[in-house]
Design a protein around this motif. Sequence first.
Motif, short mmCIF file in Angstrom:
data_model
loop_
_atom_site.label_atom_id
_atom_site.label_comp_id
_atom_site.label_asym_id
_atom_site.label_seq_id
_atom_site.Cartn_x
_atom_site.Cartn_y
_atom_site.Cartn_z
N SER A 1 0.81 -1.22 0.00
CA SER A 1 0.00 0.00 0.00
C SER A 1 0.84 1.27 0.00
O SER A 1 0.38 2.32 -0.44
N GLU A 2 2.08 1.21 0.50
CA GLU A 2 2.92 2.40 0.57
C GLU A 2 3.95 2.47 -0.56
O GLU A 2 4.19 3.54 -1.11
N HIS A 3 4.56 1.34 -0.88
CA HIS A 3 5.69 1.36 -1.82
C HIS A 3 5.45 0.50 -3.06
O HIS A 3 6.39 0.22 -3.80
N ARG B 1 7.48 -2.18 9.94
CA ARG B 1 6.20 -2.86 9.79
C ARG B 1 5.94 -3.76 10.99
O ARG B 1 4.81 -3.84 11.48
#
Length: 439
Positions: A27-29, A274
């Motif tokens: 979702s971020e990278h 994470r």
Amino acid sequence: MEARRIAVDIVAGALKRAQTLDAALDSEHGHPDLARLDARDRAFVKVLAAETLRRHGQIDLAIKRFLEKPLPKSAAMVNTILSVGACQILFLDVPPHAAVDTAVSLAAADRAGRHFRGVVNAVLRRIDGARDDLRAMPDPGRLNTPGWLADRWTAAYGAEVAGAIMAAHLEEPPLDLTVRSEPEVWAQRLGGTALPTGTVRLTGAGDVTRLAGFEDGAWWVQDVAAALPAKLLGNVQGLRVVDLCAAPGGKTAQLAAAGATVTAVDRSAARMKRLEANLARLGLAARTVVADAAEWQPDEPFDAVLLDAPCAATGTLRRHPDIAWIRRASEIGRLADLQRRLLRRAVDIVKPGGTIVYATCSLEPEECEAGVDALIDAGAPVERVPVGAGEIFGLDQCLSPAGDLRTLPAHTPVPGRDPSDRDPRGGMDGFYAARLVRT
């Protein structure tokens, strides 16, 4: 069409650039355009990319059957567009005309692909016409497994078990949750099944973050097989335990929830962040250390060590079908060397009388029992402590002759079931774990 374009990019990334699905879908990278999609389209991208890779061998044969001559290297993206289109026609509930039309549009938008719009249209329409025959290809498990992996598994487990493993990889896996407590209650609340191991299993769960209990930290996602190695340490209440190669933290969470004082070590700062975020959501605490576990030296030895070593991850193809096409046979030896270094470090940092559990999510013997056997044969001050069926909830089919844990994708998490007797509750990832005590 945007969702299909992104799926094509992700499949191409796996097949051409060895980019994992996890990385592409992050979702971020991950893929830069994923965030623009709504939740439904993001889910479709994930299913389409994963199923295209899961059935890559079958799809490739279908395309070659109707492609009059191979496409030039400059049109590599056209092959991927064809693969994603064929997957929708053969294996997903997508109207064939929609799959064909969007594939032709995607080809037209590609600089090299625009010259092959007619080819894309013709090949996909022929695949649609032969859909029933193509779906009925014999031995689909073998067709969708790279030859080098099929040969390795046949040599290690025999033709029948290897065939069952490959067949299991074609099944879309359920969602497994490790709950803090009351698995029966959470199974009922979430509409799932409480397995004998205490794992709660769901099918068709959708967006995990929207499920009851996520925000409250009542559970975390963890395959039923992945939850077994930490249990082999026994009662860890009050013990100092180190989790080597810990991220993303499922086993760290298990140990912390069981009352251990946990140190989590991982070389990746991003993965450790994470892990820390996961622990924060769960309301659990652990000391975190960003370091190379093979070199790291603690101030004092630990009561127990859990080493879930980096590996080829060939036991996780149910959930990560991209791994089959990303890994190479040449990597196994390099990874085995790393695992043996990590095992020696584990011995060095545990107290005499302390327990080491060594685990991998691999089906390759070199990464599993061979490393443990080599450690013992080299005279390391350790003894193997066989695992009892009672410790793994009666799953005696998951015990090796040496008494190590060995789960296979063809196994079911139900005691006494033969691997060929498929259970509707689904299988499990392929995991190996051995328990050692320092003498």
